[in-house]
Design a protein around this motif. Structure first.
Motif, short mmCIF file in Angstrom:
data_model
loop_
_atom_site.label_atom_id
_atom_site.label_comp_id
_atom_site.label_asym_id
_atom_site.label_seq_id
_atom_site.Cartn_x
_atom_site.Cartn_y
_atom_site.Cartn_z
N GLY A 21 0.85 -1.19 0.00
CA GLY A 21 0.00 0.00 0.00
C GLY A 21 0.88 1.24 0.00
O GLY A 21 2.12 1.14 0.05
N ASP A 22 0.23 2.40 -0.06
CA ASP A 22 0.98 3.66 0.00
C ASP A 22 1.44 3.91 1.43
O ASP A 22 0.64 3.80 2.36
N ILE A 23 2.70 4.26 1.56
CA ILE A 23 3.21 4.61 2.88
C ILE A 23 2.73 6.02 3.18
O ILE A 23 3.10 6.98 2.49
N HIS A 45 2.59 -2.71 7.28
CA HIS A 45 1.12 -2.66 7.32
C HIS A 45 0.64 -1.32 6.78
O HIS A 45 -0.34 -0.75 7.27
N ALA A 46 1.34 -0.84 5.76
CA ALA A 46 1.04 0.51 5.23
C ALA A 46 -0.37 0.63 4.67
O ALA A 46 -0.88 1.73 4.50
N ASP A 47 -1.00 -0.51 4.39
CA ASP A 47 -2.38 -0.45 3.86
C ASP A 47 -3.39 -0.08 4.94
O ASP A 47 -4.43 0.47 4.65
N ILE A 48 -3.07 -0.34 6.21
CA ILE A 48 -4.06 -0.10 7.27
C ILE A 48 -3.55 0.90 8.32
O ILE A 48 -4.33 1.65 8.89
N GLY A 53 6.62 6.48 -0.47
CA GLY A 53 6.09 5.85 -1.68
C GLY A 53 5.28 4.61 -1.36
O GLY A 53 4.44 4.60 -0.47
N LYS A 54 5.56 3.53 -2.09
CA LYS A 54 4.83 2.27 -1.89
C LYS A 54 5.61 1.38 -0.94
O LYS A 54 6.83 1.22 -1.11
N ALA A 95 10.49 -2.34 3.18
CA ALA A 95 11.01 -1.66 1.99
C ALA A 95 10.01 -0.65 1.46
O ALA A 95 8.79 -0.86 1.54
N GLY A 96 10.54 0.44 0.94
CA GLY A 96 9.72 1.44 0.26
C GLY A 96 10.24 1.62 -1.17
O GLY A 96 11.44 1.47 -1.42
N TYR A 97 9.32 1.93 -2.09
CA TYR A 97 9.71 2.16 -3.49
C TYR A 97 9.07 3.45 -3.94
O TYR A 97 7.85 3.60 -3.92
N ASP A 98 9.91 4.40 -4.31
CA ASP A 98 9.41 5.72 -4.64
C ASP A 98 10.23 6.30 -5.77
O ASP A 98 11.46 6.46 -5.63
#
Ligand code: AHR
Length: 515
Positions: A39-41, A357-360, A401-402, A428-431
């Protein structure tokens, strides 16, 4: 004895639950696919919190007569250190304090404001730092405010009028008062808490879940009718102790608030009372479990409801806190926890868990910002950065990012509380073509050779490496002594592959461009 062997020996002595079997050549594999997103961070994961408690506000961020302060009374050195943390959301005025705070006391000329007995922490509240001071601080910091209303000893009207005072464009008695106090334009405060820790018997105005749900619903209606743009945070669980029925509290509260709450607030503090490193640094396993459980309760509360409402988790108090606590903690110099390296590792694993748990989880506020269980520690002459400052700073400035769902194959260990704890804890984040990997090596004495493989892309150059570590797990910082901090390096990547050796008891952030 070299440093890492010495710290391993130290750590094992203090870590009865660690498996001692795997002594050599620990290895791990991590696979990364930039299309496998969680999900989006939300940048608001890097929020913080200031409470009228001890020396957090008074004597922390705000010291009117200090030569180190500006004309507003804001400590300039503290503000600079806070700015580097990239705080994305600032919660105020409490905490437990909010349940006996009457916001109108904090308006007008400072010398004319009423001092009040403060019952949460046993002091006298001068009210010299009020709504204007808070929102000016937020503007000086360039962040977003989050105000926690008093649903303890406060009334519905008080909560409603606070929103009106801050946010309304209409010409009313409240907005005239705001203008008279020097602020023309509304501030537009979006985030409002419906009370604090209302599940705790220690809270002023503590109620049963049903009584709180009913009371908060009426407050929520008035607050949203005053400004439909506000986002409301319901007081979920903070009381996870034996016999507390924390899931039942959330279920009941959301029965009342499922059409009005935008977030469910949860709190969690952890400690190493047993001096068991392996178990302590696995505390995020419990956090992970609570997030999953609360997510299920939220889904159940929304199931079958009209519309497409979402309720997210606001983990709006979290930290390591166990030394400076107890009933004797009342007065001015309280909750002044001194952090060590193992605490910083726990902080990094909590941040990993929020990202995973960036989605929630869409809001998280470390508690608190300065002096009181805080990453910044000041006295009247200066400040130092506690160990926990460094992981928070790296996450807040880089992991955006994601959130990516990683495949992690790591050696594991068992603790008193948890089976199968991976030594490597990752997120991990991807931006924008950049991958950021956060890795905590929970092993107190062994490095872990790790191979990363990008499934769908290639590294386009070397990877920057930021490592938070120190001589041993008990290392602390102090005035004039920085044993734990971030050191910068770089590592060569080879197309899809990156190899890195994570040092014992470390948190490492790897950041590289991919295409
Ligand atoms: O952050 C310190 C205290 O911990 C807060 O006032 C309260 O909400 C929690 O119990």
């Amino acid at each position: 004895m070299n440093l890492s062997r010495r710290s391993f020996a130290l750590s094992l002595a203090a870590a009865p639950s660690l498996l001692r079997a795997q002594q050599d050549n620990l290895r791990a594999r991590v696979k990364i696919d930039t299309e496998r997103t969680i999900g989006d961070i939300d940048p608001k994961l890097y929020g913080n919190f200031i409470e009228h408690l001890g020396r957090c506000i008074d004597g922390g961020i705000f010291e009117e007569k200090s030569p180190l302060s500006d004309a507003n009374g804001f400590r300039k050195d503290v503000l600079d250190a806070v700015k580097k943390l990239n705080v994305t959301l600032l919660r105020w005025p409490g905490g437990n304090f909010s349940s006996n705070y009457h916001w109108a006391d904090g308006l007008g000329p400072r010398d004319q404001r009423p001092p009040r007995l403060e019952m949460a922490w046993g002091t006298v509240e001068s009210n010299r730092f009020g709504t204007h001071e808070f929102l000016n601080y937020v503007e000086a910091l360039g962040t977003e405010p989050y105000i926690c209303a008093n649903l303890g000893t406060g009334t519905w009207t008080e909560a409603q009028q606070w929103v009106e005072y801050c946010n309304s464009k209409e010409d009313t008695a409240m907005t005239r008062l705001r203008r008279q106090n020097g602020r023309q334009a509304p501030w537009k405060v979006t985030y409002w808490g419906l009370g604090n820790e209302m599940d705790g018997p220690w809270q002023m105005g503590h109620r049963s879940a049903e009584d709180y749900g009913k009371f908060a619903l009426e407050a929520a209606k008035l607050m949203k009718w005053t400004d439909p743009g506000v986002k409301l945070i319901a007081a979920g669980s903070s009381n996870f102790g034996p016999g507390s029925d924390w899931t039942g509290w959330n279920r009941t509260v959301l029965q009342f608030l499922n059409q009005h709450a935008d977030y469910l607030s949860l709190h969690m503090y952890v400690g190493n009372q047993a001096n068991d490193f392996g178990d302590f640094v696995a505390s995020s396993v419990e956090l992970d479990h609570r997030i999953k459980t609360a997510g299920g309760i939220i889904d159940a509360a929304l199931s079958g409801q009209p519309g497409n409402r979402k309720i997210y988790i606001a983990w709006d108090e979290w930290n390591v806190w166990y030394r400076a606590r107890g009933n004797q903690e009342r007065g001015r110099r309280i909750l002044e926890e001194h952090y060590n390296l193992e605490d910083a590792l726990v902080v990094a694993t909590f941040l990993n868990t929020f990202v995973n748990h960036a989605d929630i989880v869409k809001i998280a506020n470390m508690a608190q910002l300065v002096n009181v269980i805080a990453p910044i520690f000041s006295n009247d002459r200066g400040l130092f950065l506690q160990t926990i400052y460094y992981p928070l700073q790296l996450f807040a400035n880089n992991t955006r990012g994601k959130a990516l769902e990683l495949f992690v194959d790591s050696p594991k260990y068992k603790t008193r509380r948890f089976d199968d704890v991976p030594y490597l804890d990752c997120s991990a984040g991807y931006d924008n073509g950049t991958v950021v990997l956060n890795v905590v090596n929970r092993h107190p004495g062994q490095a872990i050779e790790t191979e990363f493989e990008l499934e769908d892309k290639q590294f386009t150059g070397p990877v920057s490496v930021s490592v938070v570590n120190g001589p041993d797990i008990k290392s602390e910082n102090d005035f004039g002594k920085t044993l734990v901090k971030t050191t910068e390096q770089s590592a060569a990547a080879d197309g899809k592959k990156l190899r890195y050796r994570f040092l014992p008891h470390s948190y490492t952030m790897l950041k590289g461009k991919v295409s």
